[in-house]
Motif scaffolding. Sequence first.
Motif, PDB file in Angstrom:
ATOM      1  N   ALA A 142     -14.530  37.690  65.645  1.00 47.02           N
ATOM      2  CA  ALA A 142     -13.956  38.742  65.174  1.00 47.02           C
ATOM      3  C   ALA A 142     -14.808  39.406  63.958  1.00 47.02           C
ATOM      4  CB  ALA A 142     -12.626  38.298  64.894  1.00 47.02           C
ATOM      5  N   LEU A 143     -15.195  38.592  63.313  1.00 48.82           N
ATOM      6  CA  LEU A 143     -15.754  39.023  61.994  1.00 48.82           C
ATOM      7  C   LEU A 143     -17.439  39.571  62.393  1.00 48.82           C
ATOM      8  CD1 LEU A 143     -15.190  36.168  59.521  1.00 48.82           C
ATOM      9  CD2 LEU A 143     -14.597  38.607  59.224  1.00 48.82           C
ATOM     10  N   PHE A 144     -17.918  38.789  63.619  1.00 48.80           N
ATOM     11  CA  PHE A 144     -19.260  39.335  63.897  1.00 48.80           C
ATOM     12  C   PHE A 144     -19.166  40.627  64.615  1.00 48.80           C
ATOM     13  CE2 PHE A 144     -22.482  39.759  67.057  1.00 48.80           C
ATOM     14  CZ  PHE A 144     -23.761  39.515  66.409  1.00 48.80           C
ATOM     15  N   ALA A 145     -18.209  40.936  65.564  1.00 55.01           N
ATOM     16  CA  ALA A 145     -17.974  41.991  66.164  1.00 55.01           C
ATOM     17  C   ALA A 145     -17.686  43.266  65.289  1.00 55.01           C
ATOM     18  CB  ALA A 145     -16.789  41.694  67.322  1.00 55.01           C
ATOM     19  N   THR A 146     -16.766  43.046  64.185  1.00 52.88           N
ATOM     20  CA  THR A 146     -16.211  44.170  63.745  1.00 52.88           C
ATOM     21  C   THR A 146     -17.262  44.286  62.493  1.00 52.88           C
ATOM     22  OG1 THR A 146     -14.891  42.699  62.362  1.00 52.88           O
ATOM     23  CG2 THR A 146     -13.898  43.694  64.529  1.00 52.88           C
ATOM     24  N   ARG A 147     -17.721  43.358  61.855  1.00 52.30           N
ATOM     25  CA  ARG A 147     -18.558  43.517  60.355  1.00 52.30           C
ATOM     26  C   ARG A 147     -17.505  44.113  59.198  1.00 52.30           C
ATOM     27  NH1 ARG A 147     -23.855  43.576  62.495  1.00 52.30           N
ATOM     28  NH2 ARG A 147     -23.707  42.248  64.632  1.00 52.30           N
ATOM     29  N   ASN A 148     -16.202  44.130  59.637  1.00 48.67           N
ATOM     30  CA  ASN A 148     -15.171  45.018  58.486  1.00 48.67           C
ATOM     31  C   ASN A 148     -14.120  44.023  58.406  1.00 48.67           C
ATOM     32  OD1 ASN A 148     -16.649  47.408  57.787  1.00 48.67           O
ATOM     33  ND2 ASN A 148     -16.625  47.563  60.068  1.00 48.67           N
ATOM     34  N   VAL A 149     -13.469  43.594  57.272  1.00 49.42           N
ATOM     35  CA  VAL A 149     -12.288  42.824  57.210  1.00 49.42           C
ATOM     36  C   VAL A 149     -11.358  43.480  56.480  1.00 49.42           C
ATOM     37  CG1 VAL A 149     -13.257  41.535  55.309  1.00 49.42           C
ATOM     38  CG2 VAL A 149     -11.485  40.451  56.947  1.00 49.42           C
ATOM     39  N   LEU A 150     -10.086  43.343  56.951  1.00 44.63           N
ATOM     40  CA  LEU A 150      -8.834  43.700  56.037  1.00 44.63           C
ATOM     41  C   LEU A 150      -8.102  42.215  55.819  1.00 44.63           C
ATOM     42  CD1 LEU A 150      -6.177  46.455  57.059  1.00 44.63           C
ATOM     43  CD2 LEU A 150      -5.348  44.229  56.321  1.00 44.63           C
ATOM     44  N   ILE A 151      -7.922  42.184  54.498  1.00 42.43           N
ATOM     45  CA  ILE A 151      -7.360  41.032  54.149  1.00 42.43           C
ATOM     46  C   ILE A 151      -5.844  40.833  53.738  1.00 42.43           C
ATOM     47  CG2 ILE A 151      -7.785  38.970  52.409  1.00 42.43           C
ATOM     48  CD1 ILE A 151     -10.542  40.204  52.282  1.00 42.43           C
ATOM     49  N   PRO A 152      -4.793  40.267  54.666  1.00 47.68           N
ATOM     50  CA  PRO A 152      -3.556  40.051  54.058  1.00 47.68           C
ATOM     51  C   PRO A 152      -3.512  38.815  53.207  1.00 47.68           C
ATOM     52  CG  PRO A 152      -3.839  39.443  56.470  1.00 47.68           C
ATOM     53  CD  PRO A 152      -5.192  39.898  55.545  1.00 47.68           C
ATOM     54  N   ALA A 153      -2.608  39.036  52.344  1.00 51.55           N
ATOM     55  CA  ALA A 153      -2.337  37.862  51.200  1.00 51.55           C
ATOM     56  C   ALA A 153      -1.155  37.917  50.770  1.00 51.55           C
ATOM     57  CB  ALA A 153      -3.692  37.727  50.026  1.00 51.55           C
ATOM     58  N   LEU A 154      -0.555  36.622  50.488  1.00 52.82           N
ATOM     59  CA  LEU A 154       0.715  36.634  49.559  1.00 52.82           C
ATOM     60  C   LEU A 154       0.440  36.678  48.129  1.00 52.82           C
ATOM     61  CD1 LEU A 154       2.565  33.806  51.518  1.00 52.82           C
ATOM     62  CD2 LEU A 154       2.888  36.370  51.894  1.00 52.82           C
ATOM     63  N   ALA A 155       1.523  37.254  47.660  1.00 55.34           N
ATOM     64  CA  ALA A 155       1.271  37.191  45.973  1.00 55.34           C
ATOM     65  C   ALA A 155       1.741  36.127  45.387  1.00 55.34           C
ATOM     66  CB  ALA A 155       2.285  38.571  45.520  1.00 55.34           C
ATOM     67  N   GLU A 156       1.032  34.835  45.705  1.00 57.53           N
ATOM     68  CA  GLU A 156       1.114  33.588  45.135  1.00 57.53           C
ATOM     69  C   GLU A 156       0.185  32.926  44.991  1.00 57.53           C
ATOM     70  OE1 GLU A 156       3.056  31.495  48.548  1.00 57.53           O
ATOM     71  OE2 GLU A 156       4.837  32.792  48.467  1.00 57.53           O
ATOM     72  N   SER A 157      -0.101  32.045  43.930  1.00 57.72           N
ATOM     73  CA  SER A 157      -1.092  31.545  43.264  1.00 57.72           C
ATOM     74  C   SER A 157      -2.049  30.702  44.412  1.00 57.72           C
ATOM     75  CB  SER A 157      -1.024  30.649  42.432  1.00 57.72           C
ATOM     76  OG  SER A 157       0.114  29.382  42.595  1.00 57.72           O
ATOM     77  N   THR A 158      -1.342  30.186  45.414  1.00 59.83           N
ATOM     78  CA  THR A 158      -1.988  29.772  46.607  1.00 59.83           C
ATOM     79  C   THR A 158      -3.156  30.435  47.513  1.00 59.83           C
ATOM     80  OG1 THR A 158      -0.205  29.907  48.076  1.00 59.83           O
ATOM     81  CG2 THR A 158      -0.306  27.917  46.895  1.00 59.83           C
ATOM     82  N   SER A 159      -2.884  31.830  47.022  1.00 59.95           N
ATOM     83  CA  SER A 159      -3.883  32.776  47.661  1.00 59.95           C
ATOM     84  C   SER A 159      -5.226  32.765  47.087  1.00 59.95           C
ATOM     85  CB  SER A 159      -3.117  34.313  47.592  1.00 59.95           C
ATOM     86  OG  SER A 159      -2.129  34.144  48.421  1.00 59.95           O
ATOM     87  N   LYS A 160      -5.249  32.268  45.973  1.00 59.08           N
ATOM     88  CA  LYS A 160      -6.770  32.194  45.393  1.00 59.08           C
ATOM     89  C   LYS A 160      -7.573  31.456  46.229  1.00 59.08           C
ATOM     90  CE  LYS A 160      -4.940  33.319  40.646  1.00 59.08           C
ATOM     91  NZ  LYS A 160      -4.986  32.833  39.225  1.00 59.08           N
ATOM     92  N   ARG A 161      -7.240  30.167  46.297  1.00 56.10           N
ATOM     93  CA  ARG A 161      -7.871  29.400  46.974  1.00 56.10           C
ATOM     94  C   ARG A 161      -8.120  29.579  48.516  1.00 56.10           C
ATOM     95  NH1 ARG A 161     -12.087  26.108  47.319  1.00 56.10           N
ATOM     96  NH2 ARG A 161     -11.850  23.995  48.570  1.00 56.10           N
ATOM     97  N   ALA A 162      -7.155  29.999  49.100  1.00 54.53           N
ATOM     98  CA  ALA A 162      -7.292  30.621  50.555  1.00 54.53           C
ATOM     99  C   ALA A 162      -8.430  31.622  50.662  1.00 54.53           C
ATOM    100  CB  ALA A 162      -6.101  31.105  51.055  1.00 54.53           C
ATOM    101  N   LEU A 163      -8.315  32.553  49.712  1.00 53.42           N
ATOM    102  CA  LEU A 163      -9.462  33.709  49.741  1.00 53.42           C
ATOM    103  C   LEU A 163     -10.959  33.135  49.289  1.00 53.42           C
ATOM    104  CD1 LEU A 163      -7.261  36.558  47.927  1.00 53.42           C
ATOM    105  CD2 LEU A 163      -8.069  36.483  50.513  1.00 53.42           C
ATOM    106  N   GLU A 164     -10.897  31.948  48.441  1.00 57.09           N
ATOM    107  CA  GLU A 164     -12.061  31.647  48.122  1.00 57.09           C
ATOM    108  C   GLU A 164     -12.602  30.922  49.541  1.00 57.09           C
ATOM    109  OE1 GLU A 164     -13.853  27.698  45.435  1.00 57.09           O
ATOM    110  OE2 GLU A 164     -11.900  29.101  44.954  1.00 57.09           O
ATOM    111  N   LEU A 165     -12.054  30.259  50.151  1.00 56.60           N
ATOM    112  CA  LEU A 165     -12.552  29.654  51.463  1.00 56.60           C
ATOM    113  C   LEU A 165     -12.805  30.688  52.333  1.00 56.60           C
ATOM    114  CD1 LEU A 165      -9.892  26.812  51.918  1.00 56.60           C
ATOM    115  CD2 LEU A 165     -12.164  26.815  51.255  1.00 56.60           C
ATOM    116  N   LEU A 166     -12.310  31.935  52.559  1.00 53.93           N
ATOM    117  CA  LEU A 166     -12.648  32.911  53.402  1.00 53.93           C
ATOM    118  C   LEU A 166     -13.771  33.529  53.068  1.00 53.93           C
ATOM    119  CD1 LEU A 166     -11.805  34.687  55.649  1.00 53.93           C
ATOM    120  CD2 LEU A 166     -10.670  36.258  53.900  1.00 53.93           C
ATOM    121  N   PHE A 167     -14.062  33.663  51.718  1.00 60.40           N
ATOM    122  CA  PHE A 167     -15.087  34.461  51.135  1.00 60.40           C
ATOM    123  C   PHE A 167     -16.533  33.450  51.559  1.00 60.40           C
ATOM    124  CE2 PHE A 167     -12.394  37.585  49.529  1.00 60.40           C
ATOM    125  CZ  PHE A 167     -13.028  38.741  50.022  1.00 60.40           C
ATOM    126  N   ASP A 168     -16.105  32.301  51.240  1.00 56.15           N
ATOM    127  CA  ASP A 168     -17.362  31.445  51.652  1.00 56.15           C
ATOM    128  C   ASP A 168     -17.860  31.254  52.823  1.00 56.15           C
ATOM    129  OD1 ASP A 168     -17.335  30.448  48.913  1.00 56.15           O
ATOM    130  OD2 ASP A 168     -16.330  28.609  49.127  1.00 56.15           O
TER     131      ASP A 168
END
Length: 265
Positions: A142-168
């Motif tokens: 999906a990432l290779f085909a689109t080269r653009n990402v829309l990121i849904p996330a919860l307004a919870e502190s656990t989102s910080k780690r999840a987003l870190e993993l996604l961007f890594d």
Amino acid sequence: MPEPAKLCVSNQKGGVGKTTVAINVAGALNARGRDVLFVDLDPQGNATEGLGLVDEYESPPPSLFDVLTDPEERETIADLVVEHEEMDVIPSNIDMTAVEPELVLARRGGEQLSLALEHVEDDYDYVVVDCPPHLGYLADNALFATRNVLIPALAESTSKRALELLFDHIESLELDYEIEITDRCVVANRVEETNEAKEMMEWFHQAFPDIPVWEVRKRVALQRAFTDGHSVVEYSPDLDMAAVFDAVAADLDEQFGFADAEVPA
């Protein structure tokens, strides 16, 4: 008119309402007069169900599984397109639960969706891909085909780690394929009136100063629209959150060069 805009909706953290966000953004783009192709790349088929296409999930081959794993079936992606009131849909299929091992072993395993979309994407203004809730070969596709990402996330502190993993993961993919993947916006989903949510909204704006951060609050109508097989923009256009998704779509139009295209009255 600009080239077809392609974006995926991705967050490997489960329970963030990723599929609901994907459907509602696609529905809002349709309401603005855009031709949208929605690709359900999640083997669980939640978007396929949420668009009222449950029967397609158990349809016999060829399916999206065959398109992604057999080069000779790649062109049949056009035959998989199902018309929905708001968008065209390439549904997921129960066979997709076995696709990851096949992609791991395949030549150019992370590029199969891109190669398949070449046969249909020019018929659309937008291609919106709903990713599975984990980082694997399907997410890579999906990432290779689109080269653009829309990121849904919860307004919870656990989102910080999840987003870190996604961007890594995105950074590794960019290095491996020598591509650039652009963050288009963050949709904070199911936001409630809590101190944690307020703090996280502030954090989102600080962490993403260069892209829009949208706030979608919990509304029963969002689930009712999903159950009804439609976006909230179609199901309850006067809802305040429908206006938020329209704003997301308007901003995407601006980013992708559709801002001057006609919007239905």
